[in-house]
Design a protein around this motif. Structure first.
Motif, PDB file in Angstrom:
ATOM      1  N   SER A  79      -6.381  -0.843  -0.540  1.00 12.16           N
ATOM      2  CA  SER A  79      -6.262  -1.263  -1.965  1.00 12.16           C
ATOM      3  C   SER A  79      -7.216  -0.784  -2.695  1.00 12.16           C
ATOM      4  N   THR A 117      -1.787  -6.033  -5.924  1.00 14.37           N
ATOM      5  CA  THR A 117      -2.632  -6.455  -4.791  1.00 14.37           C
ATOM      6  C   THR A 117      -3.275  -8.000  -5.074  1.00 14.37           C
ATOM      7  N   VAL A 153       0.759  -1.206   0.122  1.00 14.34           N
ATOM      8  CA  VAL A 153       0.016  -0.058  -0.050  1.00 14.34           C
ATOM      9  C   VAL A 153       1.004   1.113  -0.091  1.00 14.34           C
ATOM     10  N   TRP A 187      -2.702  -2.581 -11.323  1.00 13.48           N
ATOM     11  CA  TRP A 187      -3.394  -2.929  -9.643  1.00 13.48           C
ATOM     12  C   TRP A 187      -3.530  -4.186  -9.339  1.00 13.48           C
ATOM     13  N   THR A 201      -8.349 -11.784   0.151  1.00 12.99           N
ATOM     14  CA  THR A 201      -7.511 -11.012   0.914  1.00 12.99           C
ATOM     15  C   THR A 201      -6.816 -12.148   1.780  1.00 12.99           C
TER      16      THR A 201
END
Length: 488
Positions: A246, A293, A99, A289, A171
């Motif tokens: 995120s 992530t 991040v 992205w 996640t």
């Protein structure tokens, strides 16, 4: 009283039968084709879990428990009382290493929260403006909305929502999150369930649905639920903070690429862009992205978006509608079905251009005009007309031209009781008029009659609908509507 009792029992039997057909997916509406009972039979056959009376969350929890016990060789009594207690949560421990932000505003925001901590039961929130949106950052999720309440893309524009696929499960797997007291074995089990779901999506939809319940049941709720064997607040907040930080990174990239942001909500972002050079830029942003992530983005295109706020919106897709809050026409069985006619009128107005008074005055289902109220705590409901009648703990009613005033009567506050006693008086009860300025008809018992005989006050429902439309189309009209209502 024999006939009264028989009628009462028959009503229960008929209601149970009606609910049974809904449960089997044999009725029109949102549950059509969704056989909840068969799903539970399939789960019992596949997993050996007797779950006919389990809700969806409980089913998911039981599947996780089954696989964890098999993996570790432990017995249920070895783990049922376990949990990891966290006195304080330090936000720096919740932030993924990837991040980072480029703008000064979000860099300052990240520096601010990185130095903060909170107790699990405490509130934590940051509100700020960024990228033309009001952003509300909380422990459980991110909410953001622009000033645009009614968005209809032009011929050269595209209105699109990007949604993070399976945010919580992704996640947990990407960041290797697990309850401290259960150890890495729990993560291995979670990965096994995830892989099984992918494999069964095409071969066994019932099994895939059950495994989805298992995955989602862990991601947020059960990690923070009291008396849950999976409880670890640090693990839960690692999931929620990672997701919304995120999402903020993606919001920033859209902003820097001069892409207009419409809203963001926990796991999705809605944007508006011109169909020129933006799509290529957008593809690159999303690709980069996702690589950083580990998330996967799914897209949905909208023809129109109507939003009162982030929790109340109606989106028109090519193949149907997506809605939330006051726009929900068919709520879940357990949700409040009050004033369904308002949602119907909003849908007809924004989707088909039908005048709200036409929709409301021509509608012939009395139940869709009904409202619901339930007694909570030390209060009571009263119907006041020529006489005063005390009502039961649950009331169904509709707003009518003639009828009674519905009052909620509550005991006085302790402070008022004490003040009254000091001067030798008795404190008065607190009273709230449930539908201020309007009369109502109590409708706990269905009475079949010609529709006009119900004597519905259509103007009330028209005004309720118009207030929402005014808020979306022109805020100035809200003041006019309120003034007219007060004069009446």
């Amino acid at each position: 009283d024999v006939q009264i009792i028989l009628d009462y029992n028959l009503n229960d039997v008929n209601a149970t039968e009606a609910f049974y057909y809904i449960t089997r997916g044999q009725c029109e509406g949102r549950y059509k084709g969704d056989d909840k009972l068969q799903l539970r039979k399939d789960i019992q056959k596949e997993f050996g879990i007797s779950c006919s009376n389990y809700n969806d969350v409980k089913i998911g929890e039981e599947i996780n428990k089954k696989y964890y016990l098999e993996k570790t060789g432990k017995k249920w009594w070895d783990v049922k009382q376990l949990e990891t207690v966290r006195e304080v949560i330090y936000i720096k421990d919740l932030i993924p290493s990837y991040v980072q932000f480029q703008t000064e505003e979000l860099q300052a925001f990240l520096a601010d929260i990185s130095s903060c901590s909170f107790k699990p039961e405490e509130k934590f929130e940051r509100k700020f403006n960024f990228a033309g949106m009001k952003i509300d950052f909380k422990k459980g999720g991110l909410h953001a909305i622009s000033k645009d309440k009614l968005v209809v893309p032009k011929e050269d524009e595209i209105l699109c929502e990007f949604d993070v696929a399976s945010l919580y499960p992704a996640t947990i797997l990407n960041l290797k999150v697990y309850p401290d007291h259960l150890g890495p074995d729990f993560l291995d089990v979670y990965k096994k369930v995830f892989d099984l779901r992918l494999a069964s999506k095409k071969t066994n939809k019932s099994v895939a649905a059950a495994l989805k319940l298992s995955l989602n049941g862990v991601g947020y709720g059960k990690l923070g639920a009291k008396k849950s064997w999976m409880k670890d607040d640090l693990a839960m907040f690692r999931v929620t903070f990672a997701g919304q930080l995120s999402l903020l990174m993606l919001i920033e990239q859209y902003y820097l690429a001069d892409i207009k942001l419409i809203n963001a909500n926990t796991d999705s972002i809605t944007i508006l862009f011109t169909n020129g050079d933006k799509p290529e830029s957008l593809v690159n942003i999303n690709k980069q992205w996702q690589e950083i992530t580990g998330y996967i983005l799914e897209q949905t295109f909208y023809k129109k978006l109507i939003q009162r706020d982030i929790n109340n919106f109606l989106a028109v897709k090519a193949d149907g509608l997506k809605y939330k809050g006051c726009f929900i026409v068919d709520p879940e069985i357990h949700q409040n079905h009050s004033q369904r006619i308002v949602a119907i009128a909003l849908r007809e107005y924004f989707v088909n251009g039908t005048a709200i008074d036409k929709t409301i005055k021509e509608h012939k289902d009395i139940y869709d005009f009904c409202c619901f109220a339930k007694k909570r705590g030390e209060c009571k409901f009263e119907a006041r007309g020529d006489t005063t009648q005390t009502l039961g703990k649950v009331i169904r009613y509709y707003v009518s031209n003639k009828g009674v005033q519905l009052m909620k009567v509550m005991p006085p506050l302790p402070k008022k009781v004490k003040e009254a006693e000091e001067i030798g008086e008795v404190a008065k009860d607190r009273e709230i008029n449930i539908q201020k300025d309007y009369l109502c008809t109590v409708f706990n018992k269905f009475v079949k009659q010609e529709f006009e005989e119900y004597d519905i006050n259509f103007e009330f429902y028209i005004l309720e609908t118009q207030k929402i439309i005014d808020n979306i189309e022109d805020k100035v009209k809200i003041k006019k509507t309120k003034k007219i209502k007060n004069e009446v």
